[in-house]
Design an enzyme around this catalytic site. Structure first.
Site, PDB file in Angstrom:
ATOM      1  N   CYS A   1       1.159  -1.624   0.000  1.00  0.00           N
ATOM      2  CA  CYS A   1      -0.473  -0.192  -0.126  1.00  0.00           C
ATOM      3  C   CYS A   1       0.909   1.306  -0.124  1.00  0.00           C
ATOM      4  O   CYS A   1       1.827   1.926   1.008  1.00  0.00           O
ATOM      5  CB  CYS A   1      -0.425  -0.092   1.658  1.00  0.00           C
ATOM      6  SG  CYS A   1      -2.075   1.648   1.235  1.00  0.00           S
TER       7      CYS A   1
ATOM      8  N   CYS B   1      -0.292   4.230   1.820  1.00  0.00           N
ATOM      9  CA  CYS B   1      -0.374   3.743   3.846  1.00  0.00           C
ATOM     10  C   CYS B   1       0.822   4.066   3.825  1.00  0.00           C
ATOM     11  O   CYS B   1       1.011   4.747   4.646  1.00  0.00           O
ATOM     12  CB  CYS B   1      -0.975   2.692   4.051  1.00  0.00           C
ATOM     13  SG  CYS B   1      -2.170   1.417   3.452  1.00  0.00           S
ATOM     14  N   ASP B   2       1.816   3.386   3.254  1.00  0.00           N
ATOM     15  CA  ASP B   2       3.146   3.715   3.448  1.00  0.00           C
ATOM     16  C   ASP B   2       4.419   4.650   3.039  1.00  0.00           C
ATOM     17  O   ASP B   2       4.936   4.183   3.823  1.00  0.00           O
ATOM     18  CB  ASP B   2       4.049   1.886   3.312  1.00  0.00           C
ATOM     19  CG  ASP B   2       2.689   1.575   4.585  1.00  0.00           C
ATOM     20  OD1 ASP B   2       2.893   1.555   5.515  1.00  0.00           O
ATOM     21  OD2 ASP B   2       2.855  -0.056   4.167  1.00  0.00           O
TER      22      ASP B   2
END
Ligand code: NAP
Length: 308
Positions: free
Chosen positions: A131, A134-135
């Site tokens: 992701c 997200c990261d």
């Protein structure tokens, strides 16, 4: 029976099905194990859903969730473990209770496929990710690897390119699979190095990712690339283990043209269904059709076809 239709999965297919089912006055539950809105909520940018020239995955997820909730289906946060046939319908067993329904629409989507190489599981969440939104921000100005040559690798790679110092795009062939517009944009980026004909054989690092070992599949040559993160986009695996219907060799559910599976009363829609292409707009359409077909079956106006 608790419901007329239980929809397994709350992504574009499932939420679209719920809008149609509720507008047909069907007693409807949507059961979702992770995020209502689906995995697309983690996409940086959606540009090919008609009517939304550019919308973030997060905003899209919020919009479709709010739209679905307007018709007040039961939204149940749970993981479906088993769908079984019972007299007059189906029992849907979850990790927090069992529900019964006259019909079921499986819209459970697909999960990211793993590389299955040493270091991947051990370092997941510590540099290994599926992701980017997200990261990615954790790796600002660092060097990272993106693995895969499909739409996901390139669209999320384009997002990452704005954050990181350099991207190594590691692909097992020397031709990309992604749609041409993404290829054009990605290849035009200034901070990308392609590592063609190569597979990752190991992800290295003790507490955090420090590099990847890649092997050229043509020459057999191995090389280590120093990176702080590895974003894995090597396809997906349909989430269909909990239901016994006819599937293809990869686990995608085979349906007839009305989205009905080999078991009358069980329908499938979206990324878990055997089809030519996985796109949010196709999922939404399939979800709508599945709900209409479920309604027609309940009204005894749909004759199950035998070709599923
Ligand atoms: P995908 O289209 O299946 O592409 C997976 C990529 O990973 C391919 O390039 C494949 O190589 C490679 N690969 C597969 N297994 C591998 C392995 N074990 N080791 C190394 N590489 C491997 O998957 P995706 O990109 O996640 O997309 C999934 C679906 O969602 C597709 O239908 C896609 O069109 C759709 N999608 C659409 C959009 C969009 O419209 N913008 C965005 C994201 C996803 P090969 O090419 O050699 O097979």
């Amino acid at each position: 029976m608790d419901y007329d239709v239980i929809i397994v999965g709350g992504g574009p297919a499932g939420l679209s099905a719920s809008v149609y089912a509720r507008r047909a006055n069907l007693r409807t539950a949507v059961i979702e194990k992770l995020t209502f809105g689906g995995i697309i909520t983690t996409t940086d940018l959606i540009e090919n859903y008609l009517g939304f020239p550019a919308i973030s995955g997060a905003d899209f997820g919020k919009a479709i969730q709010e739209h679905a909730m307007k018709y007040e289906p039961d939204m149940i946060q749970a993981e479906v473990k088993r769908v079984s046939q019972i007299e007059g319908g189906f029992s849907v067993e979850t990790d927090s209770g069992t529900y019964t329904s006259k019909t079921v629409i499986v819209a459970s989507g697909a999960a990211p496929r793993k590389l299955n190489v040493p270091g991947e599981a051990e370092l997941f969440g510590r540099g290994v990710s599926t992701c980017a939104t997200c990261d990615g921000p954790f790796f600002a100005k660092k060097d990272v690897a993106v693995v895969g040559g499909g739409d996901s690798a390139l669209s999320e790679g384009i997002y990452l390119s704005r954050l990181v110092n350099k991207i190594y795009l590691i692909h097992r062939r020397d031709q990309l699979r992604a749609e041409p517009i993404l290829q054009q944009r990605f290849t035009g980026l200034p901070n990308v190095e392609f590592v063609w004909n190569s597979v990752v054989t190991r992800i290295e690092g003790e507490k955090r990712v420090t590099g990847v070992l890649v092997k050229n599949v043509k020459t057999g040559e191995e090389r280590k690339i120093d990176v702080s993160a590895v974003f894995v986009y090597v396809g997906e695996v349909p989430q269909t283990d909990f239901v016994d219907v006819k599937k293809d060799d990869h686990g995608y559910i085979i349906t007839d043209e009305n989205m009905q599976s080999s078991v009358p009363g069980i329908f499938a829609a979206g990324d878990c269904r055997h089809s030519l292409s996985k796109q949010a707009i196709i999922s939404a359409g399939e979800g709508a059709l599945a709900a209409i077909a479920a309604q027609m079956l309940l009204e005894k106006r749909l004759i199950p076809q035998q070709n599923a």
